[in-house]
Motif scaffolding. Structure first.
Motif, short mmCIF file in Angstrom:
data_model
loop_
_atom_site.label_atom_id
_atom_site.label_comp_id
_atom_site.label_asym_id
_atom_site.label_seq_id
_atom_site.Cartn_x
_atom_site.Cartn_y
_atom_site.Cartn_z
N ARG A 1 -6.98 19.73 92.48
CA ARG A 1 -7.91 20.88 92.03
C ARG A 1 -8.50 20.35 90.81
O ARG A 1 -7.88 20.10 89.80
N ARG A 2 -9.86 20.69 90.68
CA ARG A 2 -10.58 20.60 89.42
C ARG A 2 -10.28 21.45 88.25
O ARG A 2 -10.22 22.71 88.94
N HIS A 3 -10.44 21.36 87.18
CA HIS A 3 -10.20 22.35 86.17
C HIS A 3 -11.47 23.11 85.91
O HIS A 3 -12.55 22.54 86.12
N ALA A 4 -11.45 24.21 85.02
CA ALA A 4 -12.47 25.10 84.77
C ALA A 4 -13.82 24.08 83.87
O ALA A 4 -13.18 23.28 83.35
N ARG A 5 -14.74 24.34 84.17
CA ARG A 5 -15.89 23.97 83.07
C ARG A 5 -16.31 25.04 82.32
O ARG A 5 -16.32 26.18 82.46
N ALA A 6 -17.14 24.66 81.22
CA ALA A 6 -17.81 25.50 80.38
C ALA A 6 -18.72 26.54 81.12
O ALA A 6 -19.28 26.26 82.13
N GLY A 7 -18.28 27.81 80.79
CA GLY A 7 -19.18 28.90 81.46
C GLY A 7 -18.29 29.48 82.38
O GLY A 7 -18.71 30.61 82.81
N GLN B 1 -7.84 19.61 78.52
CA GLN B 1 -7.75 20.67 77.76
C GLN B 1 -8.64 21.60 77.94
O GLN B 1 -9.98 21.28 77.91
N ILE B 2 -8.47 22.70 78.37
CA ILE B 2 -9.47 24.03 78.62
C ILE B 2 -9.08 24.88 77.46
O ILE B 2 -8.18 25.33 77.02
N VAL B 3 -10.24 25.19 76.79
CA VAL B 3 -10.49 26.07 75.48
C VAL B 3 -11.33 27.44 75.89
O VAL B 3 -12.22 27.29 76.63
N TRP B 4 -10.80 28.52 75.39
CA TRP B 4 -11.45 29.79 75.31
C TRP B 4 -11.51 30.32 74.11
O TRP B 4 -10.69 30.01 73.17
N ASP B 5 -12.39 31.32 73.80
CA ASP B 5 -12.41 32.12 72.70
C ASP B 5 -12.04 33.49 73.08
O ASP B 5 -12.72 34.25 73.73
N PRO B 6 -11.05 34.25 72.54
CA PRO B 6 -10.74 35.28 72.92
C PRO B 6 -11.69 36.35 72.50
O PRO B 6 -11.65 37.55 73.14
N ALA B 7 -12.55 36.41 71.55
CA ALA B 7 -13.43 37.20 71.14
C ALA B 7 -14.44 37.45 72.31
O ALA B 7 -15.18 38.28 72.33
N GLN B 8 -14.83 36.42 73.23
CA GLN B 8 -15.56 36.57 74.37
C GLN B 8 -15.04 37.24 75.41
O GLN B 8 -15.44 37.19 76.76
N ARG C 1 -14.80 25.15 76.83
CA ARG C 1 -15.12 23.67 76.96
C ARG C 1 -13.80 23.06 77.67
O ARG C 1 -12.92 23.78 77.53
N SER C 2 -13.90 21.95 78.36
CA SER C 2 -12.80 21.34 78.74
C SER C 2 -13.06 19.93 78.47
O SER C 2 -14.06 19.33 78.63
#
Length: 135
Positions: free
Chosen positions: A29-35, A115-122, A59-60
C-alpha cells in the motif's frame, strides 16, 4: 484517508503533540501524501482500538536509517540538529535511542522507508479538539 496504527508506547506522545512523524516500510500500500487525512490509532483491529488523532499529512519523504546516519529525500544528512529533531518528532529522547529501536525492529540499515510528517496544530480531531461535554 490513510490509517496508521501505533504501539501503545507512542499513544501518549502523539496525543501530547510530541510525536509528529512516523517512519514506515514501503510495501503493497502507498503511504499518505501531503494534504491527505491521516487517522492515527492504537490497538487498531482490536476491541481496545482508539483513535488518537485525525490530522492532514504535511509531507512524506523517502528515508533510510543507517548506523552512521540518515539518508532523507535523497540526501545524506550531516547536520547534528537534523538528527536531534528527527529523534524528537519520532518520539525518542535522542538519535541513538531511535537507531536502537529501528535496529531491534528491522535491523540496521533500515532502507526503503517513508517518513510521514504531520502538524498537531492542524488536528481535525483528537484529545486537543474533543468536545469537553461529549462522553
Amino acid at each position: 484517508m490513510v490509517a496508521y496504527n501505533f504501539q501503545p508506547e507512542f499513544a501518549g506522545p502523539i496525543e501530547a503533540g510530541l510525536k509528529r512523524s512516523t517512519i514506515r516500510p514501503n510495501g503493497k500500500r502507498r503511504h499518505a501524501r501531503a494534504g491527505e487525512e491521516l487517522q492515527l490509532y492504537t490497538g487498531l483491529r482490536t476491541r481496545s482500538s482508539r483513535l488518537l488523532l485525525r490530522v492532514p499529512c504535511e509531507r512524506s519523504v523517502p528515508i533510510e536509517i543507517h548506523a552512521k546516519g540518515v539518508w532523507a529525500d535523497g540526501v545524506f544528512k550531516t547536520n547534528p540538529a537534523y538528527y536531534t529533531t528527527l529523534a524528537q518528532i519520532e518520539g525518542f529522547a535522542n538519535f541513538g535511542n531511535l537507531q536502537a529501536w529501528f535496529d531491534r525492529r528491522y535491523g540496521l540499515p533500515v532502507c526503503d522507508m517513508t517518513q510521514i510528517v504531520w502538524d498537531p496544530a492542524q488536528a481535525l480531531s483528537g484529545p486537543e479538539t474533543a468536545d469537553p461535554g461529549a462522553s
